[in-house]
Scaffold this active site. Structure first.
Site, PDB file in Angstrom:
ATOM      1  N   SER A 129      11.370  -3.801  11.437  1.00 57.56           N
ATOM      2  CA  SER A 129      11.619  -3.961  12.986  1.00 57.56           C
ATOM      3  C   SER A 129      12.966  -2.940  13.134  1.00 57.56           C
ATOM      4  CB  SER A 129      11.591  -5.081  13.666  1.00 57.56           C
ATOM      5  OG  SER A 129      10.346  -5.787  13.239  1.00 57.56           O
ATOM      6  N   TRP A 153       5.128  -1.505   2.289  1.00 55.07           N
ATOM      7  CA  TRP A 153       3.912  -1.746   3.305  1.00 55.07           C
ATOM      8  C   TRP A 153       3.358  -0.767   3.984  1.00 55.07           C
ATOM      9  CZ3 TRP A 153       3.831  -6.550   1.883  1.00 55.07           C
ATOM     10  CH2 TRP A 153       4.725  -7.311   1.901  1.00 55.07           C
ATOM     11  N   GLU A 357       3.457  -1.633  14.461  1.00 52.62           N
ATOM     12  CA  GLU A 357       3.817  -0.574  15.652  1.00 52.62           C
ATOM     13  C   GLU A 357       4.489  -1.231  16.594  1.00 52.62           C
ATOM     14  OE1 GLU A 357       3.352   1.946  14.158  1.00 52.62           O
ATOM     15  OE2 GLU A 357       1.455   1.848  13.117  1.00 52.62           O
TER      16      GLU A 357
END
Length: 377
Positions: A129, A153, A357
């Site tokens: 993040s 990822w 996202e």
């Protein structure tokens, strides 16, 4: 919501595509944790992988609303396949927006045809993040960049042909296009994910990987604030519409099941609490679609508030998908916990939408700043 004749026609084509190429196979792809090349080739053959590539570069040149409808339809069929479109398009946008004319002519036609697949290499073991914490480096040596670092990822990182790698060059963030077959690039498949299991995630290791300096997008210092953020905006838009697709699929599956299933001598759909759940699913799905439609409309107008409205749409749609999928499993009972029913997969995929996202919490933090100083009307 108002749609043009062209958008309506395209939506019918999208529906036909998933009925033939996606819905019969989505469960198998999920169980096998892989996306077969035939599915990707089918998506490429329609031109959908080049949805946002300008026509002069061989793409479909879709407007934002048509692109949104494509993502909703693919999300209704298989979120893993939709995720391919998402990351591939994010790389396309980065090249189209920030690349030179030479760079665009070199890369975009192959991306439009599906001859090359793109992956978005931002996330790292210690930078999720917080993209500002990336540790991958790009060292300049004459006309060459030497990359070292690890990405994790990375959606479709297992098979992507081109990786958009975010790194630090002279201490400033940069974005570099890296061909996956270059010496120094290695990838390790990631298995056992909760949802979007056919997205072929990978960990990417870069060890003294040399790329020409011409593969650099934009100037040093613009890698995160401009290249990454503008691409992530389109990623959020894609995920938002894909989330609407998940909620839509959950509603359709629940409506069918409650019409067929009889308990206590009455169809499930005639039980009041079931009707309440169906109503909530319908309203939340429609509200999410309206927010996405509004974001798309503003994108097509190049309105300055499009980024904010996309964030709102993604936040709401991801939560709506999770609630709809949860209720769908509840309505199906024990059957909904079995891989025999698609709602089990929808629930797992929906949870991923609340994380990728920008997690729900990150959107809450950023949107709260706007909520405190602007009117919602």
């Amino acid at each position: 919501m108002e749609w043009t004749d062209s958008q309506t026609t395209q939506r019918e084509a999208f529906d036909a595509f998933i009925k033939e190429h996606v819905l019969p196979h989505a469960g198998t792809w999920d169980r096998e944790e892989r996306m077969p090349s035939a599915a990707i080739q089918a998506l490429a053959a329609t031109g959908y992988l080049g949805a946002l590539v300008p026509r002069e570069m061989g793409g479909a040149g879709f407007d934002a609303l048509t692109f949104g409808l494509l993502n909703e339809t693919l999300g209704r069929g298989c979120s893993s396949l939709r995720s391919l479109l998402t990351v591939h398009t994010m790389v396309i946008h980065a090249i189209d927006r920030w690349g030179t004319r030479t760079t665009r002519e070199r890369w975009l036609p192959a991306f439009a045809r599906g001859a090359s697949l793109g992956a978005f290499g931002l996330t790292e073991p210690q930078a999720g993040s917080d993209p500002g914490a990336i540790e991958t480096t790009a060292e300049e040596r004459g006309d060459t960049l030497i990359l070292n670092g690890r990405k994790r990822w990375i959606t479709f990182g297992e098979i992507a042909d081109v990786l958009l790698i975010f790194a630090r060059c002279q201490g400033a963030p940069c974005a570099v296009l890296v061909e996956a077959d270059r010496p120094g690039v290695s990838r390790t498949p990631i298995r056992g994910m909760l949802g979007t299991r056919a997205s072929m995630l990978a960990e990417i290791d870069l060890v003294n990987c040399e790329v020409p300096r011409e593969n650099l997008l934009a100037r040093h210092g613009f890698g995160l604030s401009h290249v990454a953020q503008s691409a992530l905006d389109w990623g959020r838009y894609s995920v938002a519409w894909g989330s609407v697709g998940i909620a839509h699929a959950a509603l359709e599956a629940s409506a069918r099941y409650t019409e067929e299933r009889v308990q206590f001598g009455t169809k499930l759909r005639d039980h009041q609490l079931i009707r309440a759940m169906l109503t909530e699913m319908h309203v939340q799905t429609k509200a999410a679609a309206l927010l996405c439609w509004n974001a798309g409309r503003l994108k097509d107008q190049r309105h300055p508030s499009a980024i904010l409205e996309t964030s709102i749409a993604k936040y709401f749609a991801a939560r709506a998908a999770m609630r709809a999928a949860t209720d769908a499993v509840q309505i199906h009972g024990a059957s909904g916990c079995s891989a025999d029913q698609p709602v089990e997969r929808l629930l797992r995929d929906a949870k991923i939408m609340e994380i990728i996202e920008g997690s729900n919490q990150l959107h809450q933090i950023s949107l709260a700043d706007y909520a405190s100083r602007t009117s919602p009307l």
